[in-house]
Design a protein around this motif. Structure first.
Motif, PDB file in Angstrom:
ATOM      1  N   VAL A 296       0.860  -1.186   0.000  1.00  0.00           N
ATOM      2  CA  VAL A 296       0.000   0.000   0.000  1.00  0.00           C
ATOM      3  C   VAL A 296       0.892   1.232   0.000  1.00  0.00           C
ATOM      4  O   VAL A 296       1.787   1.371   0.841  1.00  0.00           O
ATOM      5  N   LEU A 297       0.647   2.131  -0.937  1.00  0.00           N
ATOM      6  CA  LEU A 297       1.464   3.332  -1.084  1.00  0.00           C
ATOM      7  C   LEU A 297       0.550   4.523  -1.354  1.00  0.00           C
ATOM      8  O   LEU A 297      -0.304   4.469  -2.243  1.00  0.00           O
ATOM      9  N   GLY A 298       0.706   5.578  -0.574  1.00  0.00           N
ATOM     10  CA  GLY A 298      -0.100   6.769  -0.793  1.00  0.00           C
ATOM     11  C   GLY A 298      -1.587   6.548  -0.623  1.00  0.00           C
ATOM     12  O   GLY A 298      -2.396   7.182  -1.305  1.00  0.00           O
ATOM     13  N   GLY A 299      -1.967   5.636   0.284  1.00  0.00           N
ATOM     14  CA  GLY A 299      -3.373   5.404   0.558  1.00  0.00           C
ATOM     15  C   GLY A 299      -4.109   4.549  -0.445  1.00  0.00           C
ATOM     16  O   GLY A 299      -5.340   4.448  -0.401  1.00  0.00           O
ATOM     17  N   ARG A 300      -3.382   3.894  -1.363  1.00  0.00           N
ATOM     18  CA  ARG A 300      -4.020   3.005  -2.327  1.00  0.00           C
ATOM     19  C   ARG A 300      -3.166   1.753  -2.513  1.00  0.00           C
ATOM     20  O   ARG A 300      -1.973   1.736  -2.190  1.00  0.00           O
ATOM     21  N   LEU A 301      -3.796   0.700  -3.024  1.00  0.00           N
ATOM     22  CA  LEU A 301      -3.071  -0.541  -3.284  1.00  0.00           C
ATOM     23  C   LEU A 301      -2.132  -0.332  -4.465  1.00  0.00           C
ATOM     24  O   LEU A 301      -2.578  -0.136  -5.594  1.00  0.00           O
ATOM     25  N   TRP A 302      -0.833  -0.365  -4.197  1.00  0.00           N
ATOM     26  CA  TRP A 302       0.159  -0.184  -5.261  1.00  0.00           C
ATOM     27  C   TRP A 302       0.308  -1.458  -6.093  1.00  0.00           C
ATOM     28  O   TRP A 302       0.516  -1.417  -7.295  1.00  0.00           O
ATOM     29  N   GLY A 303       0.221  -2.607  -5.404  1.00  0.00           N
ATOM     30  CA  GLY A 303       0.410  -3.885  -6.086  1.00  0.00           C
ATOM     31  C   GLY A 303       0.730  -4.976  -5.083  1.00  0.00           C
ATOM     32  O   GLY A 303       0.470  -4.834  -3.884  1.00  0.00           O
ATOM     33  N   THR A 304       1.303  -6.060  -5.550  1.00  0.00           N
ATOM     34  CA  THR A 304       1.648  -7.180  -4.677  1.00  0.00           C
ATOM     35  C   THR A 304       3.010  -7.758  -5.053  1.00  0.00           C
ATOM     36  O   THR A 304       3.463  -7.633  -6.195  1.00  0.00           O
ATOM     37  N   VAL A 305       3.635  -8.377  -4.067  1.00  0.00           N
ATOM     38  CA  VAL A 305       4.772  -9.261  -4.320  1.00  0.00           C
ATOM     39  C   VAL A 305       4.224 -10.668  -4.083  1.00  0.00           C
ATOM     40  O   VAL A 305       3.848 -11.011  -2.956  1.00  0.00           O
ATOM     41  N   SER A 306       4.122 -11.459  -5.141  1.00  0.00           N
ATOM     42  CA  SER A 306       3.419 -12.745  -5.073  1.00  0.00           C
ATOM     43  C   SER A 306       4.363 -13.916  -5.277  1.00  0.00           C
ATOM     44  O   SER A 306       5.283 -13.856  -6.106  1.00  0.00           O
ATOM     45  N   LEU A 307       4.105 -14.987  -4.520  1.00  0.00           N
ATOM     46  CA  LEU A 307       4.861 -16.230  -4.635  1.00  0.00           C
ATOM     47  C   LEU A 307       3.906 -17.340  -5.049  1.00  0.00           C
ATOM     48  O   LEU A 307       2.826 -17.478  -4.472  1.00  0.00           O
ATOM     49  N   HIS A 308       4.309 -18.127  -6.043  1.00  0.00           N
ATOM     50  CA  HIS A 308       3.493 -19.241  -6.544  1.00  0.00           C
ATOM     51  C   HIS A 308       4.277 -20.543  -6.432  1.00  0.00           C
ATOM     52  O   HIS A 308       5.503 -20.561  -6.588  1.00  0.00           O
ATOM     53  N   HIS A 309       3.548 -21.632  -6.207  1.00  0.00           N
ATOM     54  CA  HIS A 309       4.188 -22.944  -6.107  1.00  0.00           C
ATOM     55  C   HIS A 309       3.323 -23.986  -6.809  1.00  0.00           C
ATOM     56  O   HIS A 309       2.093 -23.895  -6.795  1.00  0.00           O
ATOM     57  N   GLY A 310       3.979 -24.986  -7.402  1.00  0.00           N
ATOM     58  CA  GLY A 310       3.266 -25.993  -8.181  1.00  0.00           C
ATOM     59  C   GLY A 310       2.713 -27.140  -7.370  1.00  0.00           C
ATOM     60  O   GLY A 310       2.009 -27.999  -7.904  1.00  0.00           O
ATOM     61  N   VAL A 311       3.026 -27.181  -6.068  1.00  0.00           N
ATOM     62  CA  VAL A 311       2.511 -28.216  -5.174  1.00  0.00           C
ATOM     63  C   VAL A 311       2.011 -27.537  -3.903  1.00  0.00           C
ATOM     64  O   VAL A 311       2.349 -26.386  -3.635  1.00  0.00           O
ATOM     65  N   PRO A 312       1.182 -28.224  -3.093  1.00  0.00           N
ATOM     66  CA  PRO A 312       0.720 -27.608  -1.834  1.00  0.00           C
ATOM     67  C   PRO A 312       1.899 -27.189  -0.960  1.00  0.00           C
ATOM     68  O   PRO A 312       2.925 -27.871  -0.907  1.00  0.00           O
ATOM     69  N   ARG A 313       1.734 -26.059  -0.291  1.00  0.00           N
ATOM     70  CA  ARG A 313       2.838 -25.508   0.508  1.00  0.00           C
ATOM     71  C   ARG A 313       2.277 -24.752   1.712  1.00  0.00           C
ATOM     72  O   ARG A 313       1.482 -23.844   1.564  1.00  0.00           O
ATOM     73  N   TYR A 314       2.710 -25.152   2.901  1.00  0.00           N
ATOM     74  CA  TYR A 314       2.307 -24.467   4.122  1.00  0.00           C
ATOM     75  C   TYR A 314       3.528 -23.741   4.680  1.00  0.00           C
ATOM     76  O   TYR A 314       4.451 -24.385   5.183  1.00  0.00           O
ATOM     77  N   PRO A 315       3.584 -22.407   4.579  1.00  0.00           N
ATOM     78  CA  PRO A 315       4.734 -21.674   5.120  1.00  0.00           C
ATOM     79  C   PRO A 315       4.626 -21.559   6.637  1.00  0.00           C
ATOM     80  O   PRO A 315       3.583 -21.160   7.155  1.00  0.00           O
ATOM     81  N   ASP A 316       5.693 -21.907   7.346  1.00  0.00           N
ATOM     82  CA  ASP A 316       5.602 -21.841   8.798  1.00  0.00           C
ATOM     83  C   ASP A 316       5.552 -20.387   9.276  1.00  0.00           C
ATOM     84  O   ASP A 316       5.788 -19.455   8.518  1.00  0.00           O
TER      85      ASP A 316
END
Length: 360
Positions: A273-293
Motif C-alpha cells: 500500500v502506497l499513498g493510501g491506495r493498493l500499489w500492487g503485490t509481491v506474489s509467490l506461486h508454487h506448483g505443489v501444496p505448501r504451508y509456510p511456517d
C-alpha cells in the motif's frame, strides 16, 4: 469475432466477481481452526469444524459457551489477555503459543465487530526453507538494500524471496492509476512458465478484493484443492463472519479456479500500500501444496515493510529529481524564450519582450 453468447457469459462472470462477498466466505482453510468470541460476555459466537482437530473440542460443544468453561484456566487466561476490544486500532493483533491439553498450538487474535477472532494452527516446520536460509541468501538481500532504482528493487526482491522461500515463482505485480496490472519483475525455477510483462485488466482484482488487500498485508493459500472447513454460528440467523483480517480466511472459488488455470497449487502474497491506495503485490506461486511456517511468514511481513518503505523513498527521490529538473529549466534562458514564444502564439500577438535581471 467473439459471439454474443461469449460476451454475455463474460459480462455475467465479471458481475459475479464484482459482487462476490469475499470477506465473508463462510469457511476457512482447513489446516487451521477459528473461533469468534464476544468481547463483553466471552461467549463463543462462531466456530469452525476443525476445532476438534486442534483444540480437541467439537465446534458444537463450543458454540454459546464461555471461554471460562471450555478451556483450562491457563489457556482461557491467555486468550482473555489477547482479546481485541472495538476501541483498539483495527490492525491490532496478538500471537503466540498456547497449550490446549497436550497440544501446543499457535494462536493469533484480531478484532472484528465487537468480537475477537482467534485463529489456531499446529506448529510446523517448513522443510529446508525458512529463516535459516537467510544466511545463504544474504548477498541477494544486500543487493536489495542497495537498490537505487525501482527496477533494481523489484528484480533483487524477487530473486531474494524466490531463493529464500523456495517457491517456484516470485513476481512483482504493480497496478496503474486505473488499477490495471502488470508483472514488472519475476524470478522462477528452471523450466517454470514466465509471466513477466503480462498485463491484466482492472477487473482481474475486483474492487472489494483490493479494499480487503489494503487491510491485510499477507495472504497465503496452502492448497487450492483442499476442502475448506465450514464456519458455524451459535445463532443460525447471524450474518456470515467478516474474516477480512484473518490469515485463515477461506478462498473464493473463482480465485481458486484462477490459480488452477495457472497451474498454481499454493501461493503467498504481500500486499503493498502506497499513498493510501493498493500499489500492487509481491506474489509467490508454487506448483505443489505448501504451508509456510509462522517464522517464514513473519520474516516475509518484515520484508514487505522494508519493500514498502524503500519503494516510497524511491518514489520521493524520483519526484524530487523531477522537481529539480523543473527548477533548472525555470532559470534556463532558452526555456523562458520557448515559454515566451508559446505565449505570443496563444495571444496572437505581433511580438513579446522577456526581461530577466533587468536584461531584455
Amino acid at each position: 469475432m467473439p459471439s454474443s453468447g461469449y460476451n454475455v457469459d463474460l459480462d455475467a462472470a465479471l458481475k459475479h466477481c464484482a459482487s462476490e462477498q469475499v470477506h465473508t466466505p463462510g469457511h476457512i482453510q482447513s489446516y487451521g481452526a477459528l473461533i469468534a468470541v464476544d468481547n463483553e460476555t466471552l461467549e463463543i459466537k462462531y466456530a469452525s469444524e476443525t476445532t476438534v482437530d486442534l483444540l480437541r473440542v467439537r465446534h458444537d460443544h463450543l458454540l454459546g459457551r464461555s471461554l471460562k468453561t471450555v478451556f483450562s484456566r491457563r489457556a482461557q487466561g491467555i486468550l482473555s489477555q489477547w482479546m481485541v476490544p472495538p476501541d483498539n486500532p483495527s490492525n491490532t493483533s496478538y500471537s503466540g503459543r498456547v497449550a490446549f491439553g497436550l497440544n501446543d498450538v499457535l494462536v493469533r487474535s484480531t478484532g472484528a465487530g465487537g468480537m475477537t477472532l482467534f485463529e489456531f494452527e499446529a506448529p510446523q516446520k517448513d522443510g529446508d526453507h525458512g529463516i535459516g536460509a537467510v544466511n545463504e541468501t544474504e548477498p541477494l538481500l544486500k543487493k536489495t538494500y542497495a537498490a537505487s532504482t525501482h527496477q533494481e528493487l523489484f528484480d533483487t526482491s524477487v530473486q531474494f524471496l524466490q531463493a529464500l522461500t523456495g517457491y517456484d515463482r516470485a513476481m512483482v505485480y504493480s497496478l496503474d492509476s486505473e488499477n490495471n496490472g502488470t508483472v514488472v519483475s519475476e524470478a522462477t525455477c528452471d523450466g517454470y512458465e514466465s509471466f513477466l510483462g503480462l498485463k491484466f485488466p482492472a477487473w482481474d482484482i475486483p474492487p472489494q478484493a483490493r479494499a480487503m488487500m489494503m487491510k491485510q498485508p499477507l495472504r497465503y493459500i496452502a492448497d487450492v484443492d483442499a476442502t475448506p472447513s465450514p464456519l458455524h454460528a451459535f445463532d443460525p440467523s447471524a450474518p456470515d463472519l467478516d474474516l477480512t483480517r484473518t490469515q485463515l480466511r477461506g478462498v473464493s472459488p473463482v480465485h481458486l479456479e484462477y490459480l488452477r488455470n495457472m497451474n498454481v497449487r499454493s501461493s503467498l502474497s504481500l500486499n503493498i500500500v502506497l499513498g493510501g491506495r493498493l500499489w500492487g503485490t509481491v506474489s509467490l506461486h508454487h506448483g505443489v501444496p505448501r504451508y509456510p511456517d509462522q517464522s517464514l511468514r513473519q520474516f516475509c511481513l518484515r520484508f514487505a515493510e522494508f519493500f514498502n518503505d524503500r519503494l516510497e523513498a524511491l518514489v520521493h527521490k524520483r519526484r524530487l529529481s523531477s522537481w529539480h529538473k523543473r527548477c533548472s529549466d525555470l532559470v534556463n534562458p532558452s526555456y523562458e524564450k520557448r515559454r515566451l514564444a508559446h505565449l505570443v502564439n496563444a495571444l496572437e500577438a505581433d511580438g513579446g519582450v522577456l526581461i530577466q535581471n533587468q536584461d531584455i
